[in-house]
Write a protein that holds these residues in place. Sequence first.
Motif, PDB file in Angstrom:
ATOM      1  N   PRO A   3      20.961   8.683  -7.404  1.00 20.91           N
ATOM      2  CA  PRO A   3      20.122   7.507  -7.189  1.00 20.91           C
ATOM      3  C   PRO A   3      18.909   7.452  -8.117  1.00 20.91           C
ATOM      4  CG  PRO A   3      20.363   8.778  -5.144  1.00 20.91           C
ATOM      5  CD  PRO A   3      21.118   9.480  -6.213  1.00 20.91           C
ATOM      6  N   LEU A   4      18.377   8.620  -8.524  1.00 22.12           N
ATOM      7  CA  LEU A   4      17.223   8.599  -9.429  1.00 22.12           C
ATOM      8  C   LEU A   4      17.618   8.069 -10.806  1.00 22.12           C
ATOM      9  CD1 LEU A   4      15.415  11.947  -8.520  1.00 22.12           C
ATOM     10  CD2 LEU A   4      14.802   9.621  -7.857  1.00 22.12           C
ATOM     11  N   THR A   5      18.784   8.469 -11.274  1.00 21.96           N
ATOM     12  CA  THR A   5      19.275   7.972 -12.558  1.00 21.96           C
ATOM     13  C   THR A   5      19.543   6.474 -12.469  1.00 21.96           C
ATOM     14  OG1 THR A   5      20.290  10.119 -12.952  1.00 21.96           O
ATOM     15  CG2 THR A   5      21.021   8.312 -14.344  1.00 21.96           C
ATOM     16  N   MET A   8      16.233   4.652 -12.600  1.00 19.21           N
ATOM     17  CA  MET A   8      15.694   4.604 -13.970  1.00 19.21           C
ATOM     18  C   MET A   8      16.446   3.581 -14.819  1.00 19.21           C
ATOM     19  SD  MET A   8      14.501   8.486 -14.923  1.00 19.21           S
ATOM     20  CE  MET A   8      15.897   9.426 -14.341  1.00 19.21           C
ATOM     21  N   ALA A   9      17.760   3.518 -14.674  1.00 27.85           N
ATOM     22  CA  ALA A   9      18.549   2.555 -15.450  1.00 27.85           C
ATOM     23  C   ALA A   9      18.200   1.120 -15.046  1.00 27.85           C
ATOM     24  CB  ALA A   9      20.043   2.819 -15.258  1.00 27.85           C
ATOM     25  N   THR A  10      18.036   0.892 -13.744  1.00 24.97           N
ATOM     26  CA  THR A  10      17.671  -0.444 -13.257  1.00 24.97           C
ATOM     27  C   THR A  10      16.291  -0.838 -13.760  1.00 24.97           C
ATOM     28  OG1 THR A  10      19.056  -0.177 -11.291  1.00 24.97           O
ATOM     29  CG2 THR A  10      17.338  -1.853 -11.188  1.00 24.97           C
ATOM     30  N   ALA A  11      15.340   0.083 -13.681  1.00 22.03           N
ATOM     31  CA  ALA A  11      13.984  -0.203 -14.151  1.00 22.03           C
ATOM     32  C   ALA A  11      13.972  -0.490 -15.647  1.00 22.03           C
ATOM     33  CB  ALA A  11      13.053   0.957 -13.818  1.00 22.03           C
ATOM     34  N   ALA A  12      14.723   0.287 -16.420  1.00 21.25           N
ATOM     35  CA  ALA A  12      14.774   0.079 -17.862  1.00 21.25           C
ATOM     36  C   ALA A  12      15.372  -1.286 -18.201  1.00 21.25           C
ATOM     37  CB  ALA A  12      15.575   1.195 -18.531  1.00 21.25           C
ATOM     38  N   SER A  13      16.400  -1.697 -17.467  1.00 20.47           N
ATOM     39  CA  SER A  13      16.995  -3.016 -17.734  1.00 20.47           C
ATOM     40  C   SER A  13      16.017  -4.131 -17.375  1.00 20.47           C
ATOM     41  CB  SER A  13      18.321  -3.189 -16.979  1.00 20.47           C
ATOM     42  OG  SER A  13      18.122  -3.389 -15.595  1.00 20.47           O
ATOM     43  N   THR A  59      26.290   4.995 -14.752  1.00 27.09           N
ATOM     44  CA  THR A  59      25.467   5.425 -13.614  1.00 27.09           C
ATOM     45  C   THR A  59      25.806   4.708 -12.313  1.00 27.09           C
ATOM     46  OG1 THR A  59      23.754   3.769 -14.046  1.00 27.09           O
ATOM     47  CG2 THR A  59      23.527   5.906 -15.159  1.00 27.09           C
ATOM     48  N   GLY A  60      26.477   3.575 -12.412  1.00 25.50           N
ATOM     49  CA  GLY A  60      26.742   2.770 -11.220  1.00 25.50           C
ATOM     50  C   GLY A  60      25.541   1.924 -10.811  1.00 25.50           C
ATOM     51  N   ALA A  61      24.511   1.905 -11.644  1.00 26.21           N
ATOM     52  CA  ALA A  61      23.279   1.173 -11.327  1.00 26.21           C
ATOM     53  C   ALA A  61      23.469  -0.331 -11.462  1.00 26.21           C
ATOM     54  CB  ALA A  61      22.159   1.623 -12.262  1.00 26.21           C
ATOM     55  N   GLN A  62      22.793  -1.060 -10.588  1.00 25.51           N
ATOM     56  CA  GLN A  62      22.747  -2.518 -10.681  1.00 25.51           C
ATOM     57  C   GLN A  62      21.710  -2.874 -11.742  1.00 25.51           C
ATOM     58  OE1 GLN A  62      24.546  -4.872  -8.873  1.00 25.51           O
ATOM     59  NE2 GLN A  62      25.746  -3.146  -8.123  1.00 25.51           N
ATOM     60  N   LEU A  63      22.103  -3.648 -12.728  1.00 26.38           N
ATOM     61  CA  LEU A  63      21.223  -3.993 -13.832  1.00 26.38           C
ATOM     62  C   LEU A  63      21.003  -5.492 -13.903  1.00 26.38           C
ATOM     63  CD1 LEU A  63      22.884  -1.808 -16.611  1.00 26.38           C
ATOM     64  CD2 LEU A  63      21.050  -1.151 -15.057  1.00 26.38           C
ATOM     65  N   GLN A 123       7.914   6.808 -11.206  1.00 25.64           N
ATOM     66  CA  GLN A 123       8.141   7.494  -9.929  1.00 25.64           C
ATOM     67  C   GLN A 123       9.487   8.203  -9.912  1.00 25.64           C
ATOM     68  OE1 GLN A 123       7.473   4.449  -6.982  1.00 25.64           O
ATOM     69  NE2 GLN A 123       5.254   4.749  -7.013  1.00 25.64           N
ATOM     70  N   ALA A 124      10.504   7.573 -10.469  1.00 25.86           N
ATOM     71  CA  ALA A 124      11.821   8.212 -10.518  1.00 25.86           C
ATOM     72  C   ALA A 124      11.780   9.458 -11.397  1.00 25.86           C
ATOM     73  CB  ALA A 124      12.863   7.218 -11.031  1.00 25.86           C
ATOM     74  N   ARG A 125      11.082   9.378 -12.520  1.00 22.07           N
ATOM     75  CA  ARG A 125      10.957  10.554 -13.389  1.00 22.07           C
ATOM     76  C   ARG A 125      10.201  11.677 -12.685  1.00 22.07           C
ATOM     77  NH1 ARG A 125       8.538   8.908 -18.965  1.00 22.07           N
ATOM     78  NH2 ARG A 125       8.477  11.170 -19.090  1.00 22.07           N
ATOM     79  N   ALA A 126       9.139  11.321 -11.953  1.00 21.71           N
ATOM     80  CA  ALA A 126       8.370  12.337 -11.220  1.00 21.71           C
ATOM     81  C   ALA A 126       9.236  13.005 -10.155  1.00 21.71           C
ATOM     82  CB  ALA A 126       7.132  11.705 -10.596  1.00 21.71           C
ATOM     83  N   LEU A 127      10.012  12.211  -9.420  1.00 22.90           N
ATOM     84  CA  LEU A 127      10.902  12.780  -8.404  1.00 22.90           C
ATOM     85  C   LEU A 127      11.973  13.660  -9.038  1.00 22.90           C
ATOM     86  CD1 LEU A 127      11.365   9.749  -5.994  1.00 22.90           C
ATOM     87  CD2 LEU A 127      10.258  11.930  -5.469  1.00 22.90           C
ATOM     88  N   TYR A 128      12.480  13.240 -10.160  1.00 26.76           N
ATOM     89  CA  TYR A 128      13.482  14.016 -10.884  1.00 26.76           C
ATOM     90  C   TYR A 128      12.893  15.359 -11.297  1.00 26.76           C
ATOM     91  CZ  TYR A 128      17.499  14.699 -13.976  1.00 26.76           C
ATOM     92  OH  TYR A 128      18.631  15.173 -14.572  1.00 26.76           O
ATOM     93  N   GLY A 129      11.653  15.327 -11.815  1.00 26.82           N
ATOM     94  CA  GLY A 129      10.974  16.562 -12.208  1.00 26.82           C
ATOM     95  C   GLY A 129      10.741  17.488 -11.033  1.00 26.82           C
ATOM     96  N   LYS A 130      10.328  16.936  -9.894  1.00 31.39           N
ATOM     97  CA  LYS A 130      10.092  17.753  -8.694  1.00 31.39           C
ATOM     98  C   LYS A 130      11.405  18.357  -8.193  1.00 31.39           C
ATOM     99  CE  LYS A 130       6.013  15.305  -7.308  1.00 31.39           C
ATOM    100  NZ  LYS A 130       4.866  15.820  -6.659  1.00 31.39           N
ATOM    101  N   THR A 131      12.473  17.590  -8.282  1.00 35.23           N
ATOM    102  CA  THR A 131      13.786  18.106  -7.873  1.00 35.23           C
ATOM    103  C   THR A 131      14.175  19.287  -8.744  1.00 35.23           C
ATOM    104  OG1 THR A 131      14.455  15.908  -7.135  1.00 35.23           O
ATOM    105  CG2 THR A 131      16.212  17.501  -7.528  1.00 35.23           C
ATOM    106  N   LEU A 132      13.951  19.184 -10.034  1.00 33.82           N
ATOM    107  CA  LEU A 132      14.264  20.313 -10.929  1.00 33.82           C
ATOM    108  C   LEU A 132      13.407  21.524 -10.610  1.00 33.82           C
ATOM    109  CD1 LEU A 132      14.707  18.525 -14.385  1.00 33.82           C
ATOM    110  CD2 LEU A 132      16.482  19.528 -12.943  1.00 33.82           C
ATOM    111  N   ASP A 133      12.123  21.289 -10.287  1.00 33.69           N
ATOM    112  CA  ASP A 133      11.243  22.404  -9.914  1.00 33.69           C
ATOM    113  C   ASP A 133      11.742  23.117  -8.660  1.00 33.69           C
ATOM    114  OD1 ASP A 133       9.602  21.884 -12.060  1.00 33.69           O
ATOM    115  OD2 ASP A 133       8.097  20.771 -10.882  1.00 33.69           O
TER     116      ASP A 133
END
Length: 137
Positions: A3-5, A8-13, A59-63, A123-133
């Motif tokens: 869902p984070l990916t 990010m794809a939806t936000a970028a579009s 990604t399956g993201a809605q764009l 926010q998605a990038r921050a959550l992704y980073g926290k998940t990796l941590d």
Amino acid sequence: MGPLTQAMATAASGMSTQAIRMRVAAENIVNASSTAAVPGGDPYRRKLITFDRAVDRATGAQLVRFDGLRPDQRAFRTQFDPAHPAADERGYVKFPNVDPLIEQADMRAAGRSYEASITVLQQARALYGKTLDILRS
């Protein structure tokens, strides 16, 4: 993909389409007082942007995506000015069907949507980073 990916794809579009929307509004504003090159001719016609939905296969993201431009079919403004080089045989000059206030409002709304997409992306990038941590611990 998660869902984070997708977020990010939806936000970028969204950022991409809102940037196009702002460019089109700016073009309309710049041409708001452009008249025809020949007497009695048509002036600049306001452009409208159209959007469409799509699904990112990776990604399956809605764009949201830019679908195209179409001319605004509203009538041109006219003004009596027989001395103007673009005046027709009756002395009327056609002006673009652009209202700068509407274009400014559209540009402001597009800017806010762009900023909202940036916030989602951050926010998605921050959550992704926290998940990796968490996974590293």
